[in-house]
Design an enzyme around this catalytic site. Structure first.
Site, PDB file in Angstrom:
ATOM      1  N   ARG A  63      41.206  22.419   4.854  1.00 24.30           N
ATOM      2  CA  ARG A  63      40.009  21.589   4.893  1.00 24.30           C
ATOM      3  C   ARG A  63      40.207  20.324   4.048  1.00 24.30           C
ATOM      4  O   ARG A  63      40.829  20.353   2.989  1.00 24.30           O
ATOM      5  CB  ARG A  63      38.764  22.350   4.449  1.00 24.30           C
ATOM      6  CG  ARG A  63      38.451  22.572   2.975  1.00 24.30           C
ATOM      7  CD  ARG A  63      39.260  23.687   2.340  1.00 24.30           C
ATOM      8  NE  ARG A  63      39.445  24.862   3.145  1.00 24.30           N
ATOM      9  CZ  ARG A  63      38.712  25.976   3.018  1.00 24.30           C
ATOM     10  NH1 ARG A  63      37.786  26.050   2.102  1.00 24.30           N
ATOM     11  NH2 ARG A  63      38.966  27.017   3.751  1.00 24.30           N
ATOM     12  N   GLY A  74      39.194  18.271  -1.329  1.00 26.01           N
ATOM     13  CA  GLY A  74      39.731  19.393  -0.570  1.00 26.01           C
ATOM     14  C   GLY A  74      41.250  19.310  -0.498  1.00 26.01           C
ATOM     15  O   GLY A  74      41.912  19.344  -1.518  1.00 26.01           O
ATOM     16  N   PHE A  75      41.798  19.209   0.715  1.00 27.90           N
ATOM     17  CA  PHE A  75      43.244  19.199   0.959  1.00 27.90           C
ATOM     18  C   PHE A  75      43.866  20.514   0.502  1.00 27.90           C
ATOM     19  O   PHE A  75      44.807  20.538  -0.289  1.00 27.90           O
ATOM     20  CB  PHE A  75      43.927  17.992   0.268  1.00 27.90           C
ATOM     21  CG  PHE A  75      43.417  16.665   0.746  1.00 27.90           C
ATOM     22  CD1 PHE A  75      43.964  16.058   1.871  1.00 27.90           C
ATOM     23  CD2 PHE A  75      42.369  16.032   0.089  1.00 27.90           C
ATOM     24  CE1 PHE A  75      43.481  14.835   2.315  1.00 27.90           C
ATOM     25  CE2 PHE A  75      41.879  14.809   0.532  1.00 27.90           C
ATOM     26  CZ  PHE A  75      42.435  14.213   1.649  1.00 27.90           C
ATOM     27  N   HIS A  76      43.305  21.590   0.985  1.00 23.77           N
ATOM     28  CA  HIS A  76      43.862  22.904   0.683  1.00 23.77           C
ATOM     29  C   HIS A  76      43.321  23.922   1.684  1.00 23.77           C
ATOM     30  O   HIS A  76      42.388  23.631   2.447  1.00 23.77           O
ATOM     31  CB  HIS A  76      43.522  23.327  -0.758  1.00 23.77           C
ATOM     32  CG  HIS A  76      42.055  23.372  -1.039  1.00 23.77           C
ATOM     33  ND1 HIS A  76      41.394  22.404  -1.767  1.00 23.77           N
ATOM     34  CD2 HIS A  76      41.112  24.249  -0.658  1.00 23.77           C
ATOM     35  CE1 HIS A  76      40.117  22.700  -1.830  1.00 23.77           C
ATOM     36  NE2 HIS A  76      39.918  23.820  -1.156  1.00 23.77           N
ATOM     37  N   ALA A  77      43.917  25.103   1.658  1.00 26.53           N
ATOM     38  CA  ALA A  77      43.399  26.263   2.396  1.00 26.53           C
ATOM     39  C   ALA A  77      43.289  27.401   1.389  1.00 26.53           C
ATOM     40  O   ALA A  77      43.793  27.311   0.265  1.00 26.53           O
ATOM     41  CB  ALA A  77      44.351  26.625   3.527  1.00 26.53           C
TER      42      ALA A  77
END
Ligand code: T46
Length: 139
Positions: A99, A51-54
């Site tokens: 997230r 993840g580590f993004h929106a």
């Protein structure tokens, strides 16, 4: 159960009988959108986080079909932790929610239902950029 305005746990009805259990996913019925894409994450390696993004526009519903993992969700103002471990619960993630996924069990199968096709241009992958767009923390 609401976590943020556009982020919540949705209980999915289980059709159970003596043979076992079944959950049906229907766009416009228990998933309030037209379903454009389904993908799943499995065999995530031990200790790996994802993840580590929106997303700018995308709506998604995340269902843990097997095993478990931890999701960190962040709207720029608050950060919450949710353990996903039930095939009869969907975590709805609206747009502009950061997230991260951690602590995948070896047997984790995470199915994701999306209301749009894959578009790398919809991703925000830098946390500082995400914060500036949502006007969050110390802006
Ligand atoms: C999200 C979380 C929960 C595709 O070609 N098509 C797709 O539909 C997707 C989702 C990914 N990909 C490709 C892009 C990358 O080369 O698959 C590779 C892995 O994708 P990514 O690094 O974005 O995977 P995650 O696990 O970090 O994030 C995914 C989704 O991308 C994202 O939308 O919310 O799962």
């Amino acid at each position: 159960m609401d976590i943020f305005r556009n982020c919540r746990i949705i209980k999915l009805e289980v059709k159970g009988d003596e043979r076992g259990s079944l959950v049906a996913i229907e766009g416009g019925v228990n998933i309030p959108a037209e379903i454009a894409r389904v993908y799943y994450l499995f065999e995530t390696k031990k200790g790996v986080s994802r993840g580590f993004h929106a997303h700018k526009e995308l709506n998604q519903w995340v269902i843990c079909l097997n095993g478990q993992c931890k999701m960190i969700i962040d709207n720029g103002y608050e950060r919450r932790e949710v353990v996903l471990s039930r095939p009869d619960e969907a975590l709805y993630l609206g747009s502009m929610i950061w997230r991260e996924m951690h602590d995948f069990s070896e047997d984790c199968v995470l199915m994701v239902i999306a209301d749009k096709h894959y578009d790398e241009g919809d991703y925000i992958r830098e946390y500082d950029k995400f914060l500036s767009l949502v006007g969050g923390r110390d802006q």
